[in-house]
Design a protein around this motif. Sequence first.
Motif, mmCIF file in Angstrom:
data_model
loop_
_atom_site.group_PDB
_atom_site.id
_atom_site.type_symbol
_atom_site.label_atom_id
_atom_site.label_comp_id
_atom_site.label_asym_id
_atom_site.label_seq_id
_atom_site.Cartn_x
_atom_site.Cartn_y
_atom_site.Cartn_z
ATOM 1 N N ASP A 62 8.588 24.486 32.238
ATOM 2 C CA ASP A 62 9.618 25.532 31.665
ATOM 3 C C ASP A 62 10.109 25.322 30.298
ATOM 4 O O ASP A 62 10.911 26.185 29.734
ATOM 5 C CB ASP A 62 10.859 25.477 32.672
ATOM 6 N N PHE A 63 9.528 24.135 29.768
ATOM 7 C CA PHE A 63 10.254 23.703 28.512
ATOM 8 C C PHE A 63 9.079 24.022 27.208
ATOM 9 O O PHE A 63 9.286 23.888 26.106
ATOM 10 C CB PHE A 63 10.363 22.217 28.340
ATOM 11 N N ASN A 64 8.053 24.433 27.840
ATOM 12 C CA ASN A 64 7.150 24.920 26.717
ATOM 13 C C ASN A 64 7.446 26.267 25.996
ATOM 14 O O ASN A 64 8.219 27.079 26.550
ATOM 15 C CB ASN A 64 5.591 25.075 27.320
ATOM 16 N N ILE A 65 6.859 26.347 24.882
ATOM 17 C CA ILE A 65 7.141 27.693 24.231
ATOM 18 C C ILE A 65 6.824 28.886 24.993
ATOM 19 O O ILE A 65 5.568 29.207 25.451
ATOM 20 C CB ILE A 65 6.320 27.862 22.885
ATOM 21 N N LYS A 66 7.716 29.804 25.006
ATOM 22 C CA LYS A 66 7.736 31.143 25.427
ATOM 23 C C LYS A 66 7.888 32.017 24.614
ATOM 24 O O LYS A 66 9.135 32.355 23.989
ATOM 25 C CB LYS A 66 8.776 31.271 26.847
ATOM 26 N N THR A 67 6.968 32.931 24.179
ATOM 27 C CA THR A 67 7.056 33.979 22.927
ATOM 28 C C THR A 67 7.757 34.924 23.537
ATOM 29 O O THR A 67 7.580 35.486 24.808
ATOM 30 C CB THR A 67 5.945 34.177 22.219
ATOM 31 N N GLY A 68 8.196 36.038 22.609
ATOM 32 C CA GLY A 68 8.767 37.471 23.205
ATOM 33 C C GLY A 68 10.316 37.297 23.733
ATOM 34 O O GLY A 68 10.586 38.113 24.375
ATOM 35 N N SER A 69 10.945 36.134 23.627
ATOM 36 C CA SER A 69 12.087 36.000 24.383
ATOM 37 C C SER A 69 13.253 35.533 23.182
ATOM 38 O O SER A 69 12.844 34.642 22.350
ATOM 39 C CB SER A 69 12.126 35.257 25.553
ATOM 40 N N TRP A 70 14.186 36.046 23.409
ATOM 41 C CA TRP A 70 15.379 35.605 22.457
ATOM 42 C C TRP A 70 15.903 34.128 22.849
ATOM 43 O O TRP A 70 16.476 33.274 22.168
ATOM 44 C CB TRP A 70 16.592 36.292 22.380
ATOM 45 N N TRP A 71 15.324 33.737 24.062
ATOM 46 C CA TRP A 71 15.560 32.226 24.425
ATOM 47 C C TRP A 71 15.032 31.068 23.444
ATOM 48 O O TRP A 71 15.454 29.989 23.437
ATOM 49 C CB TRP A 71 15.001 31.868 25.915
ATOM 50 N N ILE A 72 13.866 31.631 22.827
ATOM 51 C CA ILE A 72 13.287 30.705 21.933
ATOM 52 C C ILE A 72 14.467 30.282 20.736
ATOM 53 O O ILE A 72 14.327 28.917 20.273
ATOM 54 C CB ILE A 72 12.205 31.453 21.051
ATOM 55 N N ILE A 73 15.420 30.910 20.540
ATOM 56 C CA ILE A 73 16.485 30.352 19.455
ATOM 57 C C ILE A 73 17.398 28.977 20.184
ATOM 58 O O ILE A 73 17.347 28.090 19.308
ATOM 59 C CB ILE A 73 17.578 31.263 19.486
ATOM 60 N N TRP A 74 17.312 28.747 21.445
ATOM 61 C CA TRP A 74 17.640 27.646 22.123
ATOM 62 C C TRP A 74 16.797 26.443 21.742
ATOM 63 O O TRP A 74 17.281 25.457 21.582
ATOM 64 C CB TRP A 74 17.979 27.786 23.568
ATOM 65 N N LEU A 75 15.402 26.712 21.739
ATOM 66 C CA LEU A 75 14.434 25.667 21.844
ATOM 67 C C LEU A 75 14.487 25.254 20.119
ATOM 68 O O LEU A 75 14.381 24.345 19.850
ATOM 69 C CB LEU A 75 13.089 26.251 21.904
#
Length: 156
Positions: A62-75
């Motif tokens: 679940d911690f790997n990069i998920k593209t296409g989501s605004w959640w990437i900001i948290w990463l």
Amino acid sequence: MHFGFSYIGLIFLLMLFIPNLFWSKHKPENYDKYVKNENKTLRIFEGAGQVLVTCIVLIFKDFNIKTGSWWIIWLMLSFVFMVLYEIYWIKYFKSKKTMQDFYSSLLGIPVAGASLPVIAFLLLAVYGKSIPLLIAVVILGIGHIGIHINHKKELL
């Protein structure tokens, strides 16, 4: 939570452990004197938190990069705090390596060597939507930051 290897977790752990390996050869003078006075409860929290965080960030993808989501900001924000952690270590290794240097702040963040990785992993928990990591980071933070704050207080 989804079982699977997390390369992001591995990267974060390498960013955490590598400077600590160098530090083990460059500890501040009299560091062992402060370790003897550590609160046993805080040490238990720190140790448990370290084991839990290490395991959780490696075994859930679940911690790997998920593209296409605004959640990437948290990463990205989490990664910024890990980079600040690396900057803290550069600052320490360039210093005289005193206890004051070791417990210094960075950009106003107190006991940066303890606080920055805890903040980074906390943000990683938000990114991964991981309650188990969030709980593990809180346990780690209580112990790790608590120990460092107590050491810093002894310096005053």
